[in-house]
Motif scaffolding. Structure first.
Motif, PDB file in Angstrom:
ATOM      1  N   SER A 245      -1.190  26.352  -7.396  1.00  0.00           N
ATOM      2  CA  SER A 245      -1.873  25.089  -7.005  1.00  0.00           C
ATOM      3  C   SER A 245      -0.821  23.988  -7.005  1.00  0.00           C
ATOM      4  O   SER A 245      -0.975  23.200  -5.850  1.00  0.00           O
ATOM      5  N   PHE A 246       0.015  23.837  -7.991  1.00  0.00           N
ATOM      6  CA  PHE A 246       1.112  22.822  -8.035  1.00  0.00           C
ATOM      7  C   PHE A 246       1.929  22.785  -7.142  1.00  0.00           C
ATOM      8  O   PHE A 246       2.272  21.841  -6.296  1.00  0.00           O
ATOM      9  N   CYS A 247       2.426  23.972  -6.631  1.00  0.00           N
ATOM     10  CA  CYS A 247       3.724  24.232  -5.875  1.00  0.00           C
ATOM     11  C   CYS A 247       3.393  24.298  -4.508  1.00  0.00           C
ATOM     12  O   CYS A 247       4.103  24.254  -3.677  1.00  0.00           O
ATOM     13  N   LEU A 248       2.321  24.602  -4.199  1.00  0.00           N
ATOM     14  CA  LEU A 248       1.776  24.817  -2.831  1.00  0.00           C
ATOM     15  C   LEU A 248       1.211  23.416  -2.219  1.00  0.00           C
ATOM     16  O   LEU A 248       1.525  23.383  -0.612  1.00  0.00           O
ATOM     17  N   GLY A 249       1.181  22.545  -2.929  1.00  0.00           N
ATOM     18  CA  GLY A 249       0.749  21.159  -2.244  1.00  0.00           C
ATOM     19  C   GLY A 249       1.617  20.067  -3.014  1.00  0.00           C
ATOM     20  O   GLY A 249       2.093  19.271  -2.128  1.00  0.00           O
ATOM     21  N   LEU A 250       1.168  19.529  -4.058  1.00  0.00           N
ATOM     22  CA  LEU A 250       1.727  18.636  -4.700  1.00  0.00           C
ATOM     23  C   LEU A 250       3.298  18.399  -4.690  1.00  0.00           C
ATOM     24  O   LEU A 250       3.840  17.235  -4.587  1.00  0.00           O
ATOM     25  N   VAL A 251       3.970  19.609  -4.951  1.00  0.00           N
ATOM     26  CA  VAL A 251       5.661  19.615  -4.885  1.00  0.00           C
ATOM     27  C   VAL A 251       5.967  19.172  -3.616  1.00  0.00           C
ATOM     28  O   VAL A 251       6.743  18.244  -3.458  1.00  0.00           O
ATOM     29  N   PRO A 252       5.625  19.849  -2.662  1.00  0.00           N
ATOM     30  CA  PRO A 252       6.307  19.541  -1.131  1.00  0.00           C
ATOM     31  C   PRO A 252       5.852  18.318  -0.622  1.00  0.00           C
ATOM     32  O   PRO A 252       6.491  17.659   0.022  1.00  0.00           O
ATOM     33  N   LEU A 253       4.598  17.917  -1.013  1.00  0.00           N
ATOM     34  CA  LEU A 253       3.915  16.725  -0.407  1.00  0.00           C
ATOM     35  C   LEU A 253       4.612  15.684  -1.028  1.00  0.00           C
ATOM     36  O   LEU A 253       4.629  14.357  -0.193  1.00  0.00           O
ATOM     37  N   ASN A 254       5.051  15.757  -2.267  1.00  0.00           N
ATOM     38  CA  ASN A 254       5.954  14.322  -2.883  1.00  0.00           C
ATOM     39  C   ASN A 254       6.934  13.920  -1.914  1.00  0.00           C
ATOM     40  O   ASN A 254       6.829  12.719  -1.551  1.00  0.00           O
TER      41      ASN A 254
ATOM     42  N   LYS B  50       0.959  -1.137  -0.050  1.00  0.00           N
ATOM     43  CA  LYS B  50       0.036   0.203   0.072  1.00  0.00           C
ATOM     44  C   LYS B  50       0.885   1.253  -0.045  1.00  0.00           C
ATOM     45  O   LYS B  50       0.552   2.162  -0.905  1.00  0.00           O
ATOM     46  N   PRO B  51       1.970   1.395   0.935  1.00  0.00           N
ATOM     47  CA  PRO B  51       2.680   2.555   0.961  1.00  0.00           C
ATOM     48  C   PRO B  51       3.377   2.674  -0.437  1.00  0.00           C
ATOM     49  O   PRO B  51       3.662   3.724  -0.964  1.00  0.00           O
ATOM     50  N   SER B  52       3.831   1.414  -1.255  1.00  0.00           N
ATOM     51  CA  SER B  52       4.349   1.470  -2.548  1.00  0.00           C
ATOM     52  C   SER B  52       3.509   2.090  -3.535  1.00  0.00           C
ATOM     53  O   SER B  52       4.257   3.055  -4.175  1.00  0.00           O
ATOM     54  N   ILE B  53       2.320   1.739  -3.482  1.00  0.00           N
ATOM     55  CA  ILE B  53       1.450   2.394  -4.489  1.00  0.00           C
ATOM     56  C   ILE B  53       1.142   3.722  -4.362  1.00  0.00           C
ATOM     57  O   ILE B  53       1.231   4.513  -5.194  1.00  0.00           O
ATOM     58  N   VAL B  54       0.997   4.080  -3.246  1.00  0.00           N
ATOM     59  CA  VAL B  54       0.788   5.464  -2.875  1.00  0.00           C
ATOM     60  C   VAL B  54       1.954   6.495  -3.239  1.00  0.00           C
ATOM     61  O   VAL B  54       1.891   7.345  -3.901  1.00  0.00           O
ATOM     62  N   ALA B  55       3.164   5.916  -2.852  1.00  0.00           N
ATOM     63  CA  ALA B  55       4.441   6.576  -3.135  1.00  0.00           C
ATOM     64  C   ALA B  55       4.741   6.670  -4.830  1.00  0.00           C
ATOM     65  O   ALA B  55       5.046   7.683  -5.224  1.00  0.00           O
ATOM     66  N   ILE B  56       4.299   5.542  -5.453  1.00  0.00           N
ATOM     67  CA  ILE B  56       4.420   5.425  -6.876  1.00  0.00           C
ATOM     68  C   ILE B  56       3.391   6.736  -7.598  1.00  0.00           C
ATOM     69  O   ILE B  56       3.896   7.382  -8.208  1.00  0.00           O
ATOM     70  N   CYS B  57       2.241   6.566  -6.938  1.00  0.00           N
ATOM     71  CA  CYS B  57       1.325   7.474  -7.778  1.00  0.00           C
ATOM     72  C   CYS B  57       1.752   8.939  -7.334  1.00  0.00           C
ATOM     73  O   CYS B  57       1.526  10.002  -8.156  1.00  0.00           O
ATOM     74  N   MET B  58       2.133   9.064  -6.129  1.00  0.00           N
ATOM     75  CA  MET B  58       2.837  10.509  -5.663  1.00  0.00           C
ATOM     76  C   MET B  58       3.816  10.849  -6.557  1.00  0.00           C
ATOM     77  O   MET B  58       3.833  12.272  -7.055  1.00  0.00           O
ATOM     78  N   LEU B  59       4.710  10.008  -7.144  1.00  0.00           N
ATOM     79  CA  LEU B  59       5.932  10.388  -7.709  1.00  0.00           C
ATOM     80  C   LEU B  59       5.216  10.624  -9.224  1.00  0.00           C
ATOM     81  O   LEU B  59       6.044  11.515  -9.878  1.00  0.00           O
ATOM     82  N   ILE B  60       4.555   9.936  -9.812  1.00  0.00           N
ATOM     83  CA  ILE B  60       4.046  10.302 -11.130  1.00  0.00           C
ATOM     84  C   ILE B  60       3.197  11.329 -11.093  1.00  0.00           C
ATOM     85  O   ILE B  60       3.379  12.263 -12.109  1.00  0.00           O
ATOM     86  N   VAL B  61       2.413  11.927 -10.150  1.00  0.00           N
ATOM     87  CA  VAL B  61       1.977  13.124 -10.016  1.00  0.00           C
ATOM     88  C   VAL B  61       2.829  14.224  -9.858  1.00  0.00           C
ATOM     89  O   VAL B  61       2.774  15.248 -10.644  1.00  0.00           O
ATOM     90  N   PHE B  62       3.950  13.978  -9.268  1.00  0.00           N
ATOM     91  CA  PHE B  62       5.005  15.000  -9.228  1.00  0.00           C
ATOM     92  C   PHE B  62       5.597  15.443 -10.605  1.00  0.00           C
ATOM     93  O   PHE B  62       5.783  16.600 -11.092  1.00  0.00           O
ATOM     94  N   GLU B  63       5.877  14.205 -11.105  1.00  0.00           N
ATOM     95  CA  GLU B  63       6.735  14.380 -12.716  1.00  0.00           C
ATOM     96  C   GLU B  63       5.699  14.824 -13.792  1.00  0.00           C
ATOM     97  O   GLU B  63       6.055  15.870 -14.220  1.00  0.00           O
ATOM     98  N   PHE B  64       4.462  14.256 -13.911  1.00  0.00           N
ATOM     99  CA  PHE B  64       3.632  14.756 -15.021  1.00  0.00           C
ATOM    100  C   PHE B  64       2.609  15.994 -14.642  1.00  0.00           C
ATOM    101  O   PHE B  64       2.056  16.441 -15.375  1.00  0.00           O
ATOM    102  N   GLY B  65       2.724  16.456 -13.286  1.00  0.00           N
ATOM    103  CA  GLY B  65       2.393  17.738 -12.871  1.00  0.00           C
ATOM    104  C   GLY B  65       3.314  18.757 -13.511  1.00  0.00           C
ATOM    105  O   GLY B  65       2.735  20.023 -13.239  1.00  0.00           O
TER     106      GLY B  65
END
Length: 538
Positions: free
Chosen positions: A368-377, A251-266
């Motif tokens: 929107s992207f830099c206030l949340g998704l970037v640091p949360l990655n 479960k953490p692996s899937i979450v981390a992978i999704c977070m990293l994909i969001v980070f890149e394609f965002g």
């Protein structure tokens, strides 16, 4: 900051070589490879990093990771050909791959839970600052002088790392408890909470050492024949497969992978490298020089957002920030795309809208992207993995970062040519939406929780109130009046239930853990159990 400079430098290199000319002429094929080849060696670094972390420790591994970064800048300084540029970027990619699994683990192990989110949030600040500085220096200096200035960051890092202690968690994992105590007090200080956390960590490792000793004794008996070796290999493979089946791992692996994909394609790396090309298309300008100040505004906003994100991480829950930021990022990317389609179809023709709306939408996207998704990655990837599988999980998840990086960076120029920036933004919006939905279903809240609490959430284990449940260690000696034992047997013990009377209270004890040694009257020592001992007063 050195990483940020490495990510921002291609925009400086491409702009100067295309606008002012230089020792080499770059094609679209060249630029896409120079930008994306970082990910190729990044994959290699991802798999080398856990080996270095486990064998040499976090501090030495961190020092080693700065060496290829420095060499990469030196090659940029002396090189004048595309192969030299590619070699320099490969070295930067190796440094990135080595540091990515290491950085989040270092911060998670060095900091207290209440400060962990803020410290992990500084990754985005340093990344944004590095990108901004490389672009500012590139606007005033030649690309070679920019590389000279950027090379100072690895040198400074080496000095700081040399003065820092080893990770207390790694020292504990190696059984070096006295060194761990000194290092822990160096980074955390002394106090009741700190001492309690340190003692729990040492006690947990002492149990792990006992487990390994028992398994080693068992394995040494089995290895006396070739059949024993075969059984040992099969057993090892089964144990690895069992790790992947555990909820606290997959479960953490899937979450981390999704977070990293969001980070890149965002757009975390696409905007620094191709931001001037994107702005040229969105703002409908004729030359890259016409979007210079807009590009600088985006860089400043990214850095400011990184600072503001620290306060958001301290004040709001992780899930609230993640899904608010994710929704607004998807919305803003879609809005930019729709605007460009309407402008190209001549549906929007008002001059003031054409001049102001696209830049406002790009600002909304950046916020929107830099206030949340970037640091949360970095925050989420540093928090979700349990200690036992942290190196493996971090390596597995970040191994998806580099392919995502390569795919996003390599395909970006071709997508812009085939379907335009507006079409590419729709593709990215769809990708982000899928990953955010997966994380919505699987990610627990992690703010201000210990790493053990987060692990229990993935396991589905509820935290028990200390007033209702007394936790005891494996060798707790029971003084009881009457003791009854029942068990289920499936090759080994999977659960052992003790029921006894103690005074006026009826007590049930349930064991279900991988190992424990509990002597009880008239029987053998139970060695294969699964969870810690809980005493529940019913």
């Amino acid at each position: 900051m050195g990483h940020g400079c490495a990510h921002g430098f291609p925009a400086v290199l491409f702009a100067q070589l295309k606008t002012d000319g230089g020792p080499v002429t770059l094609t679209d094929h060249d630029t896409s490879w120079i930008a994306s080849v970082v990910g190729v060696m990044g994959i290699v670094g991802n798999f080398i990093s856990p080996i270095l972390m486990t064998r040499f420790g976090r501090q030495k591994s961190h020092f080693i990771s700065t060496i290829p970064a420095l060499l990469g800048w030196i090659i940029f300084i002396v090189g004048n050909t595309v192969p030299m540029f590619l070699f320099a970027r490969l070295l930067h990619g190796l440094a990135l791959g080595l540091r990515t699994p290491l950085a989040a683990i270092l911060v998670a192990e060095y900091t207290e839970p209440k400060y962990r989110g803020a410290f992990l949030g500084t990754f985005a600040i340093s990344l944004g600052m590095g990108i901004l500085l490389s672009h500012l220096w590139g606007a005033q200096l030649t690309w070679k002088m920019t590389a000279v200035v950027c090379s100072m960051f690895p040198i400074i890092s080496m000095i700081i790392i040399s003065l820092s202690p080893e990770s207390p968690s790694w020292l504990v994992s190696k059984g070096r408890f006295e060194e761990a105590k000194k290092a822990f007090r160096w980074v955390r200080g002394e106090g009741v909470t700190q001492n309690e956390e340190l003692n729990k960590m040492i006690q947990a490792q002492e149990r792990e050492i006992q487990i390994k000793q028992m398994k080693t004794e068992s394995d040494s008996v089995q290895k006396s024949t070739w059949k024993g070796y075969v059984r040992t290999v099969i057993k090892t493979l089964k144990s690895v497969l069992n790790i992947f089946k555990k909820r606290e791992f997959y479960k953490p692996s899937i979450v981390a992978i999704c977070m990293l994909i969001v980070f890149e394609f965002g757009g975390a790396h696409m905007i620094p490298a191709y931001g001037n090309l994107i702005l040229q298309a969105v703002l409908n300008k004729d030359s890259l020089n016409d979007v210079a100040w807009q590009f600088t505004v985006i860089d400043f906003l990214r850095t400011i957002c990184a600072f503001l994100a620290i306060f958001l991480l301290k004040s709001f829950k992780r899930r609230t920030i993640l899904f608010t930021s994710g929704f607004m990022t998807v919305l803003s990317l879609t809005a930019v795309s729709v605007f460009m389609y309407l402008r190209n179809a001549s549906i929007i023709t008002e001059g003031w809208l054409l001049d102001t709306l696209p830049m406002l939408l790009m600002i909304l996207y950046t916020l929107s992207f830099c206030l949340g998704l970037v640091p949360l990655n970095w925050v989420i990837c540093g928090e979700v993995f349990p200690l036992a599988y942290r190196s493996l999980g971090s390596t597995l998840s970040t191994s998806f970062l580099t392919p995502s990086f390569v795919i996003s960076m390599k395909t970006a120029p071709h997508l812009y040519s085939l379907i335009g920036v507006q079409g590419a933004f729709l593709v990215y919006s769809a990708t982000l939406t899928v990953c955010l939905l997966v994380m919505y279903a699987m990610l627990p809240e992690t703010k201000d929780r210990t790493l053990q609490d987060i692990e229990n959430s993935f396991k589905g284990v509820k935290n028990v109130d200390p007033e209702d449940c007394i936790y005891k260690q494996q060798n707790y000696i029971l003084n009881v009046t009457t003791l009854y034992l029942s068990y289920r047997f499936h090759g080994t013990f999977t659960a052992v239930h003790y029921k006894f009377l103690s005074g006026t209270n009826r007590v049930n004890i349930v064991f279900d853990c991988e190992t424990a040694s509990l002597p009880y009257p008239g029987s053998k020592t139970v060695e294969t159990l699964k969870y810690p001992l809980f005493i529940l007063y019913l």
